[in-house]
Design a protein around this motif. Structure first.
Motif, PDB file in Angstrom:
ATOM      1  N   MET A  98       0.853  -1.168   0.000  1.00 31.17           N
ATOM      2  CA  MET A  98       0.000   0.000   0.000  1.00 31.17           C
ATOM      3  C   MET A  98       0.898   1.230   0.000  1.00 31.17           C
ATOM      4  O   MET A  98       1.830   1.329   0.805  1.00 31.17           O
ATOM      5  CB  MET A  98      -0.883  -0.032   1.243  1.00 31.17           C
ATOM      6  CG  MET A  98      -2.272   0.445   0.954  1.00 31.17           C
ATOM      7  SD  MET A  98      -3.337   0.210   2.357  1.00 31.17           S
ATOM      8  CE  MET A  98      -4.776   1.045   1.745  1.00 31.17           C
ATOM      9  N   TYR A 100       2.892   4.354   0.632  1.00 32.25           N
ATOM     10  CA  TYR A 100       3.173   5.137   1.838  1.00 32.25           C
ATOM     11  C   TYR A 100       2.854   6.606   1.583  1.00 32.25           C
ATOM     12  O   TYR A 100       2.673   7.025   0.441  1.00 32.25           O
ATOM     13  CB  TYR A 100       4.666   5.029   2.195  1.00 32.25           C
ATOM     14  CG  TYR A 100       5.206   3.638   2.330  1.00 32.25           C
ATOM     15  CD1 TYR A 100       4.615   2.710   3.189  1.00 32.25           C
ATOM     16  CD2 TYR A 100       6.345   3.260   1.622  1.00 32.25           C
ATOM     17  CE1 TYR A 100       5.154   1.430   3.324  1.00 32.25           C
ATOM     18  CE2 TYR A 100       6.888   1.994   1.755  1.00 32.25           C
ATOM     19  CZ  TYR A 100       6.280   1.074   2.608  1.00 32.25           C
ATOM     20  OH  TYR A 100       6.821  -0.171   2.728  1.00 32.25           O
ATOM     21  N   GLN A 103       5.083   8.162  -0.829  1.00 34.14           N
ATOM     22  CA  GLN A 103       4.800   7.727  -2.199  1.00 34.14           C
ATOM     23  C   GLN A 103       3.606   8.493  -2.769  1.00 34.14           C
ATOM     24  O   GLN A 103       3.571   8.815  -3.954  1.00 34.14           O
ATOM     25  CB  GLN A 103       4.564   6.210  -2.237  1.00 34.14           C
ATOM     26  CG  GLN A 103       5.850   5.426  -1.992  1.00 34.14           C
ATOM     27  CD  GLN A 103       5.650   3.921  -2.010  1.00 34.14           C
ATOM     28  OE1 GLN A 103       4.735   3.410  -1.358  1.00 34.14           O
ATOM     29  NE2 GLN A 103       6.479   3.213  -2.749  1.00 34.14           N
ATOM     30  N   GLY A 121      14.940   2.287  -4.636  1.00 31.09           N
ATOM     31  CA  GLY A 121      14.328   1.401  -3.663  1.00 31.09           C
ATOM     32  C   GLY A 121      13.139   2.009  -2.938  1.00 31.09           C
ATOM     33  O   GLY A 121      12.490   1.353  -2.130  1.00 31.09           O
ATOM     34  N   GLY A 123      10.431   2.660  -4.266  1.00 32.61           N
ATOM     35  CA  GLY A 123       9.202   2.130  -4.853  1.00 32.61           C
ATOM     36  C   GLY A 123       8.586   3.058  -5.889  1.00 32.61           C
ATOM     37  O   GLY A 123       7.375   3.259  -5.938  1.00 32.61           O
ATOM     38  N   LYS A 124       9.412   3.579  -6.780  1.00 33.01           N
ATOM     39  CA  LYS A 124       8.901   4.507  -7.793  1.00 33.01           C
ATOM     40  C   LYS A 124       7.957   3.813  -8.784  1.00 33.01           C
ATOM     41  O   LYS A 124       7.037   4.431  -9.298  1.00 33.01           O
ATOM     42  CB  LYS A 124      10.077   5.168  -8.536  1.00 33.01           C
ATOM     43  CG  LYS A 124      10.844   6.126  -7.648  1.00 33.01           C
ATOM     44  CD  LYS A 124      11.920   6.878  -8.395  1.00 33.01           C
ATOM     45  CE  LYS A 124      13.152   6.063  -8.664  1.00 33.01           C
ATOM     46  NZ  LYS A 124      13.912   5.703  -7.439  1.00 33.01           N
ATOM     47  N   THR A 125       8.210   2.527  -9.007  1.00 28.12           N
ATOM     48  CA  THR A 125       7.325   1.788  -9.908  1.00 28.12           C
ATOM     49  C   THR A 125       5.881   1.886  -9.399  1.00 28.12           C
ATOM     50  O   THR A 125       4.942   2.098 -10.167  1.00 28.12           O
ATOM     51  CB  THR A 125       7.732   0.304  -9.966  1.00 28.12           C
ATOM     52  OG1 THR A 125       9.150   0.217  -9.919  1.00 28.12           O
ATOM     53  CG2 THR A 125       7.220  -0.361 -11.211  1.00 28.12           C
ATOM     54  N   ASP A 544      15.371  -4.110  -8.129  1.00 26.14           N
ATOM     55  CA  ASP A 544      15.631  -3.889  -6.731  1.00 26.14           C
ATOM     56  C   ASP A 544      16.535  -4.980  -6.154  1.00 26.14           C
ATOM     57  O   ASP A 544      16.347  -6.155  -6.445  1.00 26.14           O
ATOM     58  CB  ASP A 544      14.236  -3.964  -6.095  1.00 26.14           C
ATOM     59  CG  ASP A 544      14.243  -3.490  -4.689  1.00 26.14           C
ATOM     60  OD1 ASP A 544      15.059  -2.612  -4.368  1.00 26.14           O
ATOM     61  OD2 ASP A 544      13.420  -4.007  -3.912  1.00 26.14           O
ATOM     62  N   LYS A 546      17.315  -6.823  -2.921  1.00 22.84           N
ATOM     63  CA  LYS A 546      16.853  -7.044  -1.537  1.00 22.84           C
ATOM     64  C   LYS A 546      17.936  -7.771  -0.745  1.00 22.84           C
ATOM     65  O   LYS A 546      18.556  -8.704  -1.255  1.00 22.84           O
ATOM     66  CB  LYS A 546      15.570  -7.874  -1.541  1.00 22.84           C
ATOM     67  CG  LYS A 546      14.369  -7.126  -2.093  1.00 22.84           C
ATOM     68  CD  LYS A 546      13.068  -7.811  -1.646  1.00 22.84           C
ATOM     69  CE  LYS A 546      11.852  -6.968  -1.959  1.00 22.84           C
ATOM     70  NZ  LYS A 546      11.476  -7.010  -3.381  1.00 22.84           N
TER      71      LYS A 546
HETATM   72  P1  ADP Z   1      12.745   2.257  -7.260  1.00 19.20           P
HETATM   73  O1  ADP Z   1      12.292   2.209  -8.667  1.00 19.20           O
HETATM   74  O2  ADP Z   1      12.290   3.491  -6.559  1.00 19.20           O
HETATM   75  O3  ADP Z   1      14.191   2.034  -7.096  1.00 19.20           O
HETATM   76  P2  ADP Z   1      11.189  -0.137  -7.029  1.00 19.20           P
HETATM   77  O4  ADP Z   1       9.981   0.360  -7.664  1.00 19.20           O
HETATM   78  O5  ADP Z   1      12.066  -1.024  -7.785  1.00 19.20           O
HETATM   79  O6  ADP Z   1      12.059   1.079  -6.474  1.00 19.20           O
HETATM   80  O7  ADP Z   1      10.734  -0.800  -5.660  1.00 19.20           O
HETATM   81  C1  ADP Z   1      11.624  -1.253  -4.708  1.00 19.20           C
HETATM   82  C2  ADP Z   1      11.006  -2.271  -3.810  1.00 19.20           C
HETATM   83  O8  ADP Z   1      10.193  -1.665  -2.829  1.00 19.20           O
HETATM   84  C3  ADP Z   1      10.143  -3.246  -4.552  1.00 19.20           C
HETATM   85  O9  ADP Z   1      10.610  -4.528  -4.309  1.00 19.20           O
HETATM   86  C4  ADP Z   1       8.774  -3.066  -3.971  1.00 19.20           C
HETATM   87  O10 ADP Z   1       8.159  -4.289  -3.802  1.00 19.20           O
HETATM   88  C5  ADP Z   1       9.024  -2.402  -2.645  1.00 19.20           C
HETATM   89  N1  ADP Z   1       7.948  -1.441  -2.278  1.00 19.20           N
HETATM   90  C6  ADP Z   1       7.690  -0.293  -2.899  1.00 19.20           C
HETATM   91  N2  ADP Z   1       6.638   0.341  -2.330  1.00 19.20           N
HETATM   92  C7  ADP Z   1       6.232  -0.425  -1.306  1.00 19.20           C
HETATM   93  C8  ADP Z   1       5.178  -0.314  -0.320  1.00 19.20           C
HETATM   94  N3  ADP Z   1       4.354   0.731  -0.286  1.00 19.20           N
HETATM   95  N4  ADP Z   1       5.066  -1.304   0.557  1.00 19.20           N
HETATM   96  C9  ADP Z   1       5.894  -2.371   0.532  1.00 19.20           C
HETATM   97  N5  ADP Z   1       6.892  -2.529  -0.370  1.00 19.20           N
HETATM   98  C10 ADP Z   1       7.071  -1.568  -1.262  1.00 19.20           C
END
Ligand code: ADP
Ligand code: MG
Length: 851
Positions: A98, A100, A103, A121, A123-125, A544, A546
């Protein structure tokens, strides 16, 4: 007041703090829907989503132009809280994530047409789903731009479920293929298995069951389309050289969200996209026409208008030419380009005199300036005239590969009514984003506090010393179990380091950005205990890392944290600080523990070229061994100074490219608009052009009337349209050549203290005017000879667009089936007829569909 964002106060520049604080009430409104939406059934949630779209579309119904834009802004602003809340809830159900607060803030900034700077990391996607959904509500399409094809498929499959659960369609455009997010998969009984798999691995692996091949047009009709900058850009260009309106792909450029916007709009913006013609006009053609022109007799076969510097072929001239070419009717659809060559050759023969208009020097034709009498080496006449004169003089005919269409990314992305972007590293290019695109960069606080240690650089005297030390360090870390990611600037460096590690007996993976999909899986595992991964900076992009690996247990993750998290090693400083920051950003995601350090040597390119002598001397003086580092603020500062210098230099290069493309851009827009109107059967354009022709040659008016009566208005207009397209394209291509020549020649002329850009603008305008005049002349001559066209058309079943569209990079084969292979989705019934789904079938014949 608690802002709900713990890290806002501490680190933030006042300006961004202000921006973000202003958004907080809106964030609260989004969160306020949470409980209400949670209570809905899946069906009710989808209905809510569909109803919201209907509501938005109803409000915009019938509006166009500025009014539409204005109204849309208002309506979407009102819809934002519910829309974002729906996406959060949908994401909770489908992805078990969900958004944040931070976000949501990032999402609002994107919706407002800004750049959200959010660290790797964060979660821009997922952030992008918020504005993508909201802006798709007006039914005009949203483009989400990724750095490679793999990421566009990944994001569509991974995020597709969020949109699908709200009733929106999602698509992907890739190189030579396009897909629709396949929602039937959701109703499938195997769904649980696949869906579970997708949630586990979605951040790096694509579950293809959710993608169904489709045509380019279908992909663009989806509410949300994922694709790379190259594909979007090439589709635009292809649409503007196409001859069949059914094959046009793109709708309006409504709203784009560019992921890793700095890579796309800065790193890749130095070279424009170009579609060039594979087959060139043959030199023989010019020679043939020069020969014909030589045999024609002035005042008998053609007449000359000295004042207009134009010629007109007579009946007798045309007959002679046809005879020599061995064709019965030069004024036919196929013959039109011959007409152009013939007329040009005759002009070259009759109006261009050696030692007056030009001289022959060193085996080439050099223009003589008509006013000053000075020679103008490097300049060329346009519209094939220069080649015609070369053929006439019997010198080498210069033929470069033909540019059919080109555009810079800057100008492509400026088409969008609203543009936005996200990246972890925009700050150092803030000025450029603002100046070129009018985009404001706003850093968004992290969800968790940053917990990464950036060690200062280690500096070695020699590259060899650096690598020895680096390999030793990696070995230590590996033995301890701490995962290491080594970032390099090239494949070559990857290989060098790999050798050193082999010597130390350290197992490792090497990523060269060659197969994004496979490398995505490897990079996703780079956080495992003891993993050592070497990657160029584009490799594994967007995936990402992990701690403990993609599906690590809590204990595995904890262990890595105790070991210090992911250790990122940079093997040299990149030209831009931004790229170094991207590398560092691989570690310490979402508040994870992590470390970064750069190993540099005085032999690195950056140091060799920009490092000061002082530093080298200093290190020599201290008698430090080559594999012993020094840590020096002085050296680090020198490096950063060098980086800033280079960044500035590249900024200037891009600015230059853009300033030049801007000149062309106006012309391109004018030509492409005309083209589009012709293609879409706009009646106005025909009358406008007729009026232009009549202004040029009043006698044409009665001629047009006569022909319209003879063949019917529709027929005349139809064939006139086809002809306009052909003539425009031929001339435009030649114009592009001309502009390229101009570009290089104005730089030569800069010695004369004239500003090359000013010269380029001036000459460019002149060339364009000449194009317009040639266009009118050719169209007028077409009208005069239209009987010939109708005669030649009678043998043809139907008058249609005959020119073959040259194959451009990435042309979508899935629509043409040109490889003879069938296309089917993994959930479609297998074409072998055994009655199973493609993915479950075991036939040999259509095995390729299962891969
Ligand atoms: P970015 O593009 O910003 O580097 P990603 O979109 O690749 O980051 O996401 C990074 C990780 O964070 C992903 O594995 C995703 O599952 C996790 N993530 C992103 N938003 C959330 C959230 N609201 N709650 C839990 N996990 C999240
Ligand atoms: Mg990303």
């Amino acid at each position: 007041m608690s802002l709900g964002i713990p890290f806002l106060e501490k680190f933030f520049p006042d300006e961004s703090k202000k921006t973000i604080k202003k958004l907080l009430p809106l964030v609260d409104k989004v969160f306020a829907y949470e409980e209400e939406l949670k209570a809905l059934s899946d069906e009710a949630l989808k209905e809510r989503g569909i109803a919201l779209k209907k509501e938005v579309m109803d409000k915009l119904e019938g509006k166009t132009g500025e009014e539409l834009k204005h109204e849309e802004r208002k309506v979407l602003h009102e819809a934002l809280p519910l829309a974002f809340a729906l996406v959060r809830e949908s994401s909770r159900r489908t992805l078990h994530m969900m958004h944040y607060r931070v976000q949501v803030i990032g999402g609002i900034l994107l919706h407002e047409g800004n750049i959200s700077e959010m660290r790797t990391g964060e979660g821009k996607t997922l952030v992008a789903t918020l504005p993508a959904y909201l802006n798709a509500l007006s039914g005009r399409g949203v483009h989400v731009v990724t750095v490679n094809d793999y990421l566009s498929r990944r994001d569509a499959v991974w995020m597709g479920q969020v949109f699908d659960a709200l009733g929106l369609s999602v698509s992907v455009i890739n190189h030579q293929s396009s897909y629709l997010y396949d929602s039937t998969q959701i109703e499938d009984k195997d769904q649980k298995e696949d869906d579970k798999e997708r949630d586990d691995v979605g951040s790096y692996k694509i579950v293809y069951d959710y993608l169904k091949p489709c045509t380019r047009q279908e992909a663009y009709l989806a509410d949300i389309t994922y694709g790379t900058n190259n594909e979007f850009g090439f589709d635009y260009l292809r649409d503007n050289i196409g001859y069949n309106k059914e094959q046009l792909t793109q709708r309006a450029h409504h709203y784009a969200i560019v992921d890793e916007i700095d890579s796309i709009l800065i790193d890749e913006a130095r070279t424009p996209l170009i579609i060039s013609a594979p087959a060139q006009e043959s030199s023989e053609m010019y020679v043939t026409f020069a020969k014909i022109a030589r045999t024609l007799i002035k005042d008998e076969d053609y007449t000359v208008d000295e004042k207009q510097r134009a010629i007109s072929l007579t009946e007798s001239g045309i007959n002679k030419a046809e005879e020599m070419l061995g064709i019965s009717n030069i004024y036919s659809v196929e013959g039109m380009k011959y007409v152009h060559h013939l007329e040009t050759a005759v002009r070259a023969e009759a109006l261009f005199v050696p030692e007056r208009e030009y001289v022959v020097r060193d085996g080439g034709v050099v223009i003589v300036d008509e006013f000053t009498g000075r020679m103008q080496p490097g300049r060329r006449w346009s519209d094939g005239l220069h080649q015609a004169v070369e053929a006439k003089e019997g010198v080498k005919i210069e033929q470069e590969s033909r540019t059919l269409a080109s555009i810079t990314f800057q100008n492509y992305f400026r088409f969008y009514e609203k543009l936005s972007g996200m990246t972890g590293t925009a700050e150092t290019s803030k000025e450029e984003f603002y100046k070129v695109y009018g985009l404001v960069v706003t850093p968004v606080p992290t969800h968790n506090p940053i917990n990464r240690t950036d060690h200062s650089d280690l500096i070695f005297q020699t590259e060899k010393g650096k690598w020895q030390a680096l390999a030793k360090k990696v070995k230590e870390l590996h033995e301890k179990g701490q995962p290491v990611l080594i970032g390099t600037i090239s494949i070559e460096k990857n290989e060098a380091i790999s050798k050193y590690l082999e010597r130390e007996g350290v197992p490792h993976s090497v990523l060269n950005a060659k197969n994004h999909e496979k490398e995505g899986e490897i990079i996703a595992a780079a956080g495992k205990r003891g993993a050592v991964t070497i990657a160029t900076n584009m490799a594994g992009r967007g995936v990402d890392i992990k701690l403990g690996g993609p599906n690590a247990t809590e204990a595995e993750k904890e262990e890595i944290i105790t070991l210090g998290g992911l250790f990122v090693i940079g093997t040299e400083r990149h030209e831009a600080r931004r790229i170094d920051n991207q590398l560092r950003g691989r570690s310490g995601r979402q508040g994870d523990k992590g470390e970064t350090q750069f190993f540099v040597s005085l032999e690195d390119d950056l140091m060799r070229v920009f490092g000061s002598e002082n530093i080298k001397n200093m290190m020599g003086r201290f008698g430090i061994p080559e594999n012993e580092p020094i840590e020096s603020r002085l050296v680090s500062r020198a490096l950063e100074g060098a980086q800033e210098k280079i960044e500035g230099f590249h900024f200037d290069t891009r600015k230059h490219t853009l300033q030049y493309d801007d000149v062309l851009n106006q012309q391109r827009t004018s030509i492409y608009n005309k083209r589009r109107r012709i293609l879409f059967g706009d009646e106005g354009i025909v009358s406008e052009v007729f009026a232009d022709l009549i202004a040029l040659k009043p006698e044409i008016e009665s001629l047009i009337k006569e022909k319209e009566e003879k063949y019917s208005k529709e027929a005349v207009h139809h064939i006139f349209r086809i002809m306009m397209l052909q003539v425009i394209d031929t001339l435009w291509m030649e114009h592009l050549d001309q502009m390229e020549h101009l570009r290089s020649s104005v730089n030569l002329r800069a010695y004369g203290q004239r500003d090359p850009l000013v010269e380029y603008k001036k000459e460019g305008l002149r060339a364009f005017k000449s194009l317009e005049i040639t266009l009118k002349n050719e169209l007028a001559s077409f009208i005069e000879n239209i009987d010939g066209f109708f005669a030649s058309q009678q043998t043809r079943a139907q008058t249609d667009f005959v020119q073959v569209i040259p194959e451009a990079p990435g042309a979508d084969k899935s629509t043409t089936l040109s490889d003879g292979k069938l296309k089917a989705g993994r959930n479609d019934p297998c074409p072998c007829g055994k009655g199973k789904k493609v993915k479950k079938c075991d036939c040999e014949e259509y095995k390729y569909l299962r891969n």
